[in-house]
Design an enzyme around this catalytic site. Structure first.
Site, mmCIF file in Angstrom:
data_model
loop_
_atom_site.group_PDB
_atom_site.id
_atom_site.type_symbol
_atom_site.label_atom_id
_atom_site.label_comp_id
_atom_site.label_asym_id
_atom_site.label_seq_id
_atom_site.Cartn_x
_atom_site.Cartn_y
_atom_site.Cartn_z
ATOM 1 N N GLU A 158 48.165 26.327 -68.270
ATOM 2 C CA GLU A 158 49.374 27.114 -68.532
ATOM 3 C C GLU A 158 50.251 26.542 -69.643
ATOM 4 O O GLU A 158 51.445 26.288 -69.467
ATOM 5 C CB GLU A 158 50.185 27.301 -67.247
ATOM 6 N N GLU A 351 43.276 30.337 -60.720
ATOM 7 C CA GLU A 351 44.246 30.322 -59.612
ATOM 8 C C GLU A 351 44.494 31.751 -59.139
ATOM 9 O O GLU A 351 44.652 32.656 -59.953
ATOM 10 C CB GLU A 351 45.598 29.724 -60.046
HETATM 11 C C1 BG6 Z 1 50.798 28.007 -61.586
HETATM 12 C C2 BG6 Z 1 50.551 26.538 -61.679
HETATM 13 O O1 BG6 Z 1 51.817 28.279 -62.453
HETATM 14 O O2 BG6 Z 1 51.310 28.539 -60.432
HETATM 15 C C3 BG6 Z 1 50.543 25.800 -60.356
HETATM 16 O O3 BG6 Z 1 49.404 26.248 -62.413
HETATM 17 C C4 BG6 Z 1 51.613 26.365 -59.456
HETATM 18 O O4 BG6 Z 1 50.694 24.435 -60.602
HETATM 19 C C5 BG6 Z 1 51.326 27.833 -59.210
HETATM 20 O O5 BG6 Z 1 51.736 25.686 -58.229
HETATM 21 C C6 BG6 Z 1 52.335 28.510 -58.317
HETATM 22 O O6 BG6 Z 1 53.630 28.284 -58.776
HETATM 23 P P1 BG6 Z 1 54.722 27.679 -57.807
HETATM 24 O O7 BG6 Z 1 55.927 27.435 -58.627
HETATM 25 O O8 BG6 Z 1 54.920 28.689 -56.742
HETATM 26 O O9 BG6 Z 1 54.136 26.420 -57.273
#
Ligand code: BG6
Length: 447
Positions: A158, A351
């Protein structure tokens, strides 16, 4: 044909803990999380001390791969030390060996939001071009150490989020104009670093494939007013497709250069950079996808100074997490189609997941919504694959509960519950949630 990679994801600062153990240096993630939530990265999910147990859980889950990140500051504590930190290397060697022993492919991210504070304090981190060389040297170390065992690498997680987050880069500039300029300078250097490291991987690890991981929240216009449609289109181009264009085509799109110029931003371009950017074409695109957002033309106070033409609104047709992330499997289908139609590169979902506040009841968690999310989103992914999209893997975010990047430990994403809370780290015992078994079934039925 390679086996489809049913997988789960984590990142170093969010799960490892042991943030100063065995010689590791501090990172921007350590500082940012401490300031933000107070519960910090010092213990996180204590994965540093649970390697065997966690890999046994991965094995039971049935995943074919595990995406994790290597902390640069475990390998080079300051980011540019003369010597490698052998204890840090030993930790990742143990993890990788344990995974391979259990027929689980490691998917290794080289940088996930954690820039070593040593180089931030010495020369400003990625705001300086020196970081390009230091990151490349660190990547070379990883390719040399682990290149034989690892078939899947991700360069930077990201970068498109890091490019708008001063504290992820360790930038402490109060003046907005100067801060935005520094962020864009750092961003430019990261594109160079990404390309250098991609090319290096191709040279040193010819059997491996490598790509970036991009955050891509699909954007809808809030209404069919052409102003809103245009705002949604522009914002999606700016946040997600400009970065992907630069990675894939090795050059900044003209409209994006014009946009930056209008904002008074200059890029620190040096002779020969064109060739560097073109040198590192990714083999695949990692896509971090959670939700969709509705976009309205105009401004509100939440916007950054780089984006002053649009803002997000809640979509009345969707349900949301407590933190405002929508549930929208159809949006996922469209995202996959859009990425593939635009680049014709294989996609890995690096993800995808659902967050909620949870408590342990009778040694488990009945997380129905997460189970439904996984079923609906993998179904849409498979529909996209039937419609021609080359998806090579799907990584649930996250394997175990971890420290959310933005919201500490109360926002849980895991298939496995980690018994700790914001203030009491307890023993970080692991308990399988209902969604663990849901994902296990999805893998079994579709492998
Ligand atoms: C992505 C990241 O932006 O989203 C993760 O790569 C992150 O590291 C995930 O945990 C979810 O975002 P958040 O802020 O809810 O943890």
């Amino acid at each position: 044909m390679n086996e489809f990679l049913w997988a789960v994801s984590t990142s170093a600062f969010q799960v490892e803990g042991a943030y100063l153990e065995d010689g590791k240096g501090l990172t921007t993630a350590d500082i940012r999380c401490e300031k933000k939530k107070g519960c910090g990265t010092s213990v996180a999910s204590d994965s540093y001390h649970h390697v065997e147990e966690d890999v046994a859980l991965l094995k039971e889950l049935g995943v074919k791969a595990y995406r994790f990140s290597i902390s640069w500051a475990r390998i080079y504590p300051k980011g540019n030390d003369a010597d490698i930190n052998e204890a840090g290397v030993a930790y990742y060697r143990k993890l990788i060996q344990e995974l391979k022993k259990n027929q689980i492919e490691p998917i290794v991210t080289l940088l996930h939001f954690d820039v070593p504070m040593g180089i931030v304090e010495e020369y400003g981190g990625f705001v300086s071009r020196k970081a390009v060389d230091d990151f490349t040297r660190y990547a070379e170390t990883i390719f040399t150490l682990f290149g034989k065992e690892v078939k899947y690498f991700l360069t930077i997680n990201e970068q498109n989020v890091m490019s708008i987050s001063a504290n992820m880069q360790g930038i402490e500039e109060a003046d907005t104009k100067k801060r935005v300029q520094m962020l864009q300078t750092a961003n430019y250097h990261m594109y160079l670093a990404n390309a250098e490291v991609t090319a290096l991987c191709h040279k040193l690890c010819p059997h491996a494939i490598i790509g970036p991981a991009v955050s891509y929240p699909t954007l809808y216009p809030a209404t069919c007013d052409p102003q809103d449609v245009y705002a949604a289109y522009r914002l999606e181009e700016l946040m997600a497709f400009a970065p992907m264009d630069i990675y894939v085509h090795g050059e900044y799109p003209v409209w994006y250069l014009n946009y930056l110029k209008d904002k008074g931003i200059t890029l620190p371009i040096e002779e020969g950079d064109d060739e560097i950017l073109k040198r590192g074409k990714p083999d695949y695109l990692g896509v971090n996808w959670y939700c969709t957002n509705a976009v309205k033309a105009g401004t509100n106070e939440a916007m950054t100074s780089l984006v002053d033409f649009a803002y997000m609104q809640k979509n009345p047709h969707l349900s949301y997490t407590e933190w405002g992330w929508s549930y929208d499997p159809l949006g996922f289908y469209m995202a996959l189609r859009k990425c593939y139609d635009r680049y014709h590169l294989p996609v890995m979902i690096t993800e995808n997941g659902w967050s909620s506040r949870e408590e342990l009841v009778d040694q488990t968690v009945h997380d129905e919504k997460r189970s439904a999310y996984l079923i609906d989103h993998t179904n849409e992914m498979m529909r996209a694959m039937q419609d021609g999209v080359a998806v090579i893997g799907y990584c649930v975010w996250s394997f175990i509960d971890l420290m959310s990047s933005g919201d500490g430990f109360e926002k849980r994403y895991g298939l496995v519950y980690v018994d700790r809370n914001e203030t009491d780290v307890k023993e970080c015992k692991r308990y399988k949630k209902d969604s663990f078994y849901t994902y296990q079934r999805i893998i079994e039925e579709n492998s």
